[in-house]
Design a protein around this motif. Structure first.
Motif, PDB file in Angstrom:
ATOM      1  N   PHE A 217       0.849  -1.190   0.000  1.00 53.25           N
ATOM      2  CA  PHE A 217       0.000   0.000   0.000  1.00 53.25           C
ATOM      3  C   PHE A 217       0.885   1.241   0.000  1.00 53.25           C
ATOM      4  CE2 PHE A 217      -3.197  -2.988   1.029  1.00 53.25           C
ATOM      5  CZ  PHE A 217      -4.444  -2.389   0.961  1.00 53.25           C
ATOM      6  N   ARG A 218       0.283   2.393  -0.295  1.00 55.07           N
ATOM      7  CA  ARG A 218       1.009   3.650  -0.248  1.00 55.07           C
ATOM      8  C   ARG A 218       1.470   3.927   1.180  1.00 55.07           C
ATOM      9  NH1 ARG A 218      -2.961   7.938  -2.789  1.00 55.07           N
ATOM     10  NH2 ARG A 218      -1.121   9.283  -2.622  1.00 55.07           N
ATOM     11  N   ASN A 219       2.644   4.558   1.303  1.00 59.81           N
ATOM     12  CA  ASN A 219       3.226   4.855   2.595  1.00 59.81           C
ATOM     13  C   ASN A 219       3.126   6.342   2.898  1.00 59.81           C
ATOM     14  OD1 ASN A 219       5.958   5.559   4.295  1.00 59.81           O
ATOM     15  ND2 ASN A 219       5.125   3.565   4.841  1.00 59.81           N
ATOM     16  N   LYS A 220       2.884   6.668   4.156  1.00 54.73           N
ATOM     17  CA  LYS A 220       2.664   8.062   4.549  1.00 54.73           C
ATOM     18  C   LYS A 220       3.888   8.942   4.349  1.00 54.73           C
ATOM     19  CE  LYS A 220       3.755   6.823   9.345  1.00 54.73           C
ATOM     20  NZ  LYS A 220       3.217   6.685  10.714  1.00 54.73           N
ATOM     21  N   TYR A 221       5.107   8.348   4.260  1.00 58.12           N
ATOM     22  CA  TYR A 221       6.315   9.138   4.085  1.00 58.12           C
ATOM     23  C   TYR A 221       6.684   9.358   2.617  1.00 58.12           C
ATOM     24  CZ  TYR A 221       7.316   8.607   9.076  1.00 58.12           C
ATOM     25  OH  TYR A 221       7.254   8.650  10.456  1.00 58.12           O
ATOM     26  N   ASN A 222       5.978   8.726   1.696  1.00 56.77           N
ATOM     27  CA  ASN A 222       6.353   8.807   0.277  1.00 56.77           C
ATOM     28  C   ASN A 222       6.383  10.239  -0.217  1.00 56.77           C
ATOM     29  OD1 ASN A 222       6.503   6.048   0.252  1.00 56.77           O
ATOM     30  ND2 ASN A 222       4.725   5.729  -1.054  1.00 56.77           N
ATOM     31  N   ILE A 223       7.300  10.487  -1.170  1.00 58.61           N
ATOM     32  CA  ILE A 223       7.379  11.809  -1.805  1.00 58.61           C
ATOM     33  C   ILE A 223       6.937  11.627  -3.257  1.00 58.61           C
ATOM     34  CG2 ILE A 223       8.868  13.800  -2.264  1.00 58.61           C
ATOM     35  CD1 ILE A 223      10.560  13.052   0.091  1.00 58.61           C
ATOM     36  N   THR A 224       7.814  11.868  -4.220  1.00 60.01           N
ATOM     37  CA  THR A 224       7.434  11.651  -5.620  1.00 60.01           C
ATOM     38  C   THR A 224       7.477  10.166  -5.960  1.00 60.01           C
ATOM     39  OG1 THR A 224       9.707  12.088  -6.306  1.00 60.01           O
ATOM     40  CG2 THR A 224       8.172  13.931  -6.316  1.00 60.01           C
ATOM     41  N   GLY A 225       8.340   9.395  -5.286  1.00 53.82           N
ATOM     42  CA  GLY A 225       8.391   7.955  -5.476  1.00 53.82           C
ATOM     43  C   GLY A 225       7.247   7.287  -4.730  1.00 53.82           C
ATOM     44  N   ASP A 226       6.030   7.564  -5.169  1.00 52.00           N
ATOM     45  CA  ASP A 226       4.827   7.105  -4.469  1.00 52.00           C
ATOM     46  C   ASP A 226       4.251   5.894  -5.206  1.00 52.00           C
ATOM     47  OD1 ASP A 226       2.706   6.977  -2.720  1.00 52.00           O
ATOM     48  OD2 ASP A 226       1.548   8.535  -3.712  1.00 52.00           O
ATOM     49  N   ARG A 227       4.929   4.762  -5.098  1.00 53.93           N
ATOM     50  CA  ARG A 227       4.515   3.541  -5.770  1.00 53.93           C
ATOM     51  C   ARG A 227       3.870   2.572  -4.787  1.00 53.93           C
ATOM     52  NH1 ARG A 227       4.006   4.235 -11.150  1.00 53.93           N
ATOM     53  NH2 ARG A 227       5.976   4.580 -12.239  1.00 53.93           N
ATOM     54  N   ALA A 228       2.961   1.741  -5.291  1.00 53.44           N
ATOM     55  CA  ALA A 228       2.331   0.707  -4.473  1.00 53.44           C
ATOM     56  C   ALA A 228       1.717  -0.337  -5.382  1.00 53.44           C
ATOM     57  CB  ALA A 228       1.268   1.296  -3.557  1.00 53.44           C
ATOM     58  N   ILE A 229       1.665  -1.577  -4.920  1.00 56.62           N
ATOM     59  CA  ILE A 229       0.981  -2.630  -5.662  1.00 56.62           C
ATOM     60  C   ILE A 229      -0.524  -2.382  -5.634  1.00 56.62           C
ATOM     61  CG2 ILE A 229       0.433  -5.102  -5.647  1.00 56.62           C
ATOM     62  CD1 ILE A 229       3.296  -5.636  -4.756  1.00 56.62           C
ATOM     63  N   VAL A 230      -1.066  -2.022  -4.474  1.00 56.95           N
ATOM     64  CA  VAL A 230      -2.472  -1.634  -4.355  1.00 56.95           C
ATOM     65  C   VAL A 230      -2.492  -0.119  -4.147  1.00 56.95           C
ATOM     66  CG1 VAL A 230      -4.634  -1.962  -3.112  1.00 56.95           C
ATOM     67  CG2 VAL A 230      -3.032  -3.871  -3.333  1.00 56.95           C
ATOM     68  N   TYR A 231      -2.541   0.629  -5.243  1.00 56.91           N
ATOM     69  CA  TYR A 231      -2.476   2.083  -5.147  1.00 56.91           C
ATOM     70  C   TYR A 231      -3.837   2.673  -4.826  1.00 56.91           C
ATOM     71  CZ  TYR A 231      -0.843   6.802  -6.231  1.00 56.91           C
ATOM     72  OH  TYR A 231      -0.482   8.127  -6.146  1.00 56.91           O
ATOM     73  N   ASN A 232      -4.882   2.171  -5.465  1.00 55.73           N
ATOM     74  CA  ASN A 232      -6.251   2.585  -5.166  1.00 55.73           C
ATOM     75  C   ASN A 232      -6.915   1.523  -4.308  1.00 55.73           C
ATOM     76  OD1 ASN A 232      -6.150   4.958  -6.671  1.00 55.73           O
ATOM     77  ND2 ASN A 232      -6.647   3.888  -8.562  1.00 55.73           N
ATOM     78  N   VAL A 233      -7.627   1.962  -3.289  1.00 57.93           N
ATOM     79  CA  VAL A 233      -8.275   1.020  -2.365  1.00 57.93           C
ATOM     80  C   VAL A 233      -9.557   0.513  -3.017  1.00 57.93           C
ATOM     81  CG1 VAL A 233      -9.223   0.682  -0.056  1.00 57.93           C
ATOM     82  CG2 VAL A 233      -7.279   2.229  -0.398  1.00 57.93           C
ATOM     83  N   THR A 234      -9.439  -0.597  -3.711  1.00 53.86           N
ATOM     84  CA  THR A 234     -10.571  -1.225  -4.371  1.00 53.86           C
ATOM     85  C   THR A 234     -10.242  -2.682  -4.637  1.00 53.86           C
ATOM     86  OG1 THR A 234     -12.084  -1.057  -6.265  1.00 53.86           O
ATOM     87  CG2 THR A 234      -9.781  -0.579  -6.690  1.00 53.86           C
TER      88      THR A 234
END
Length: 472
Positions: free
Chosen positions: A347-364
């Motif tokens: 999931f997205r991490n609260k500390y991310n900056i421009t490198g905001d990657r995640a396997i589950v980016y949208n909660v769906t």
């Protein structure tokens, strides 16, 4: 004569001193600065969903290393206790990206000198004297009462809050985008149609009530009014037909403290029906339960999250998928989150900056369980460890964005993440920490890269970061 001059001077000074409080403006400055170096075979420094099966990563992606920094500056012009203007700005860059340029998220290359100041918030915050009413009007941070899984963003809005005894009620309106005529799967179709004719508006009614000091309940109604072309998560049979629909989202939430344990959770249900030629009935829901309590020198926590999906989405006229608010003007897309998971890759991490990657980016279309322990080793040293177990809620391979096209799926299980952080408070406002995460991919990704004749399984993603974080 000298005495008269001194007397007159003293009187003038006293008059000026008494006049200042009525005219003076109280200035407040707050902000933060964060910089961290990243080494990862998953995070490429971009934003949005990234699959371990993407062509950009392949079966055995190369390790990337980069440094990012972010500064946030907040200036508050306070006229009095009932009136203030809040402004919030941001400067992001990745070391070595470019210089002498114009644009956000840049200016870290040699020479620097880049116009890259972003405006996050500009809004008026004021109270109506002798009433329980507060108003916030302008571009402001907006977070739902459901841990951000519906919306967690900055948006132009007008909110009215009334405090009534042990409760409060928020009523508001936000314009998400305007003159918006996107076609399915494309952000290139934006036009400048008549303002107010092709738009997405969000209406908010949110109530909270403290039954006791240890028990709180809440209820909400969010109305997303869409007047634009196909897109906005629906998958119709045509990509050009106009859609005009309302998505109704109802929610309840609660929190109860039973020392030393605290329980909280929510339930969201939403429904919509498109009015275009392709009639689509959408019904989705999301739920969460979290428990945390003191244990030894720290806090133990456990959380569960479910957001519905639909394995037949796009092939029939019914859609049982839960949708959070998305951004139709940005490729990153997500304007909601579930930071409570404390994941770094899944999931997205609260500390991310421009490198905001995640396997589950949208909660769906996701189901997950998360456990963690935050320990205070000394007054200045701390350590955190977390584990997450995540699967697709259904067999649909289209949750969030791009599909996996080779080999199908052997199961719905996405993977298990283990991450940790050790840190030290150098000063009260400055923290240094070392973070790391590793994901053991599930069979959802087994034999999903390569070719149909020679399917392969991608390598497990990992990420390591060293961070300095200053807040003032």
């Amino acid at each position: 004569m000298k005495k008269k001059v001194l007397a007159v001077s003293a009187a003038c000074a006293l008059t000026a001193a008494t006049a200042v409080p009525a005219l003076a403006l109280e200035n407040e400055f707050h902000g933060m600065f964060r910089v961290f170096g990243t080494m990862s075979n998953f995070n490429d420094g971009g934003s949005g969903r990234l699959l371990p099966t993407d062509a950009t990563t392949g079966r055995d992606p190369k390790t990337r290393s980069f440094v990012e920094q972010r500064a946030r500056l907040m200036y508050i012009a306070k006229a009095n206790d009932d009136l203030k203007l809040v402004t919030h700005f941001e400067i992001d860059s990745r070391w070595g990206d470019n210089s002498y340029a114009n644009g956000r998220n840049s200016g870290g290359a040699i020479g620097a000198d880049t116009v890259n100041l972003e405006t996050k918030n500009v809004y008026l915050d004021f109270n109506i004297p002798s009433t329980p009413m507060n108003f916030k009007v302008g571009i402001q941070p907006l977070v739902d009462s459901y841990k951000g899984v519906f919306f967690n963003t900055d948006v132009a809005a007008a909110l009215a809050t009334a405090k009534l005894g042990n409760g409060s009620v928020v009523v508001g309106f936000a314009r998400l985008d305007d003159a918006d005529t996107f076609t399915l799967g494309s952000a290139a179709g934006r036009s400048t149609s008549t303002p107010g004719k092709a738009k997405r508006d969000l209406y908010i009614v949110d109530g909270k009530y403290n039954i006791t000091k240890d028990v709180k309940v809440g209820a909400s109604y969010y109305l997303l009014n869409v007047d634009q072309k196909a897109g906005d998560n629906f998958v119709p049979t045509s990509t050009t037909q106009t859609y005009d629909y309302m998505r109704h989202t109802f929610g309840v939430n609660a929190e109860a403290k039973f020392a030393p344990l605290t329980l909280d959770g929510f339930l969201l249900y939403q429904t919509a029906r498109t009015n275009g030629p392709d009639k689509i009935d959408q019904k989705g829901w999301a739920a969460n339960l979290t428990g945390k309590g003191k244990l030894g020198p720290g806090t133990l926590k456990a959380s569960f999250l479910y957001a519905s999906g639909d394995s037949k989405r796009g092939t029939v006229r019914d859609d049982n998928t839960y949708y959070g608010i998305t951004n139709e003007t940005s490729g990153a897309n997500g304007e909601h989150s579930f930071y409570e998971s404390d994941m770094m890759i899944l999931f997205r991490n609260k500390y991310n900056i421009t490198g905001d990657r995640a396997i589950v980016y949208n909660v769906t279309n996701v189901i997950g369980g998360f456990v963690g322990y935050n320990a205070n080793i000394t007054p200045k040293a701390f350590a955190n460890v977390n584990a997450g177990f995540v699967a697709a809620a259904t067999g649909n391979d289209d949750f969030g964005s791009a599909r996996v096209t080779i080999g199908g799926h052997k199961s719905d299980y996405l993977g298990t993440e283990i991450n940790g952080e050790i840190g030290y408070k150098v000063f009260d406002n400055l923290t240094a920490s070392l973070q790391g995460a590793y994901v053991f991919l599930g069979d959802y990704y087994k034999d999903t890269v390569g070719t149909a004749a020679n399917p392969q399984t991608p390598r497990d993603p990992y990420e390591g970061r060293i961070m300095l974080n200053y807040a003032f």
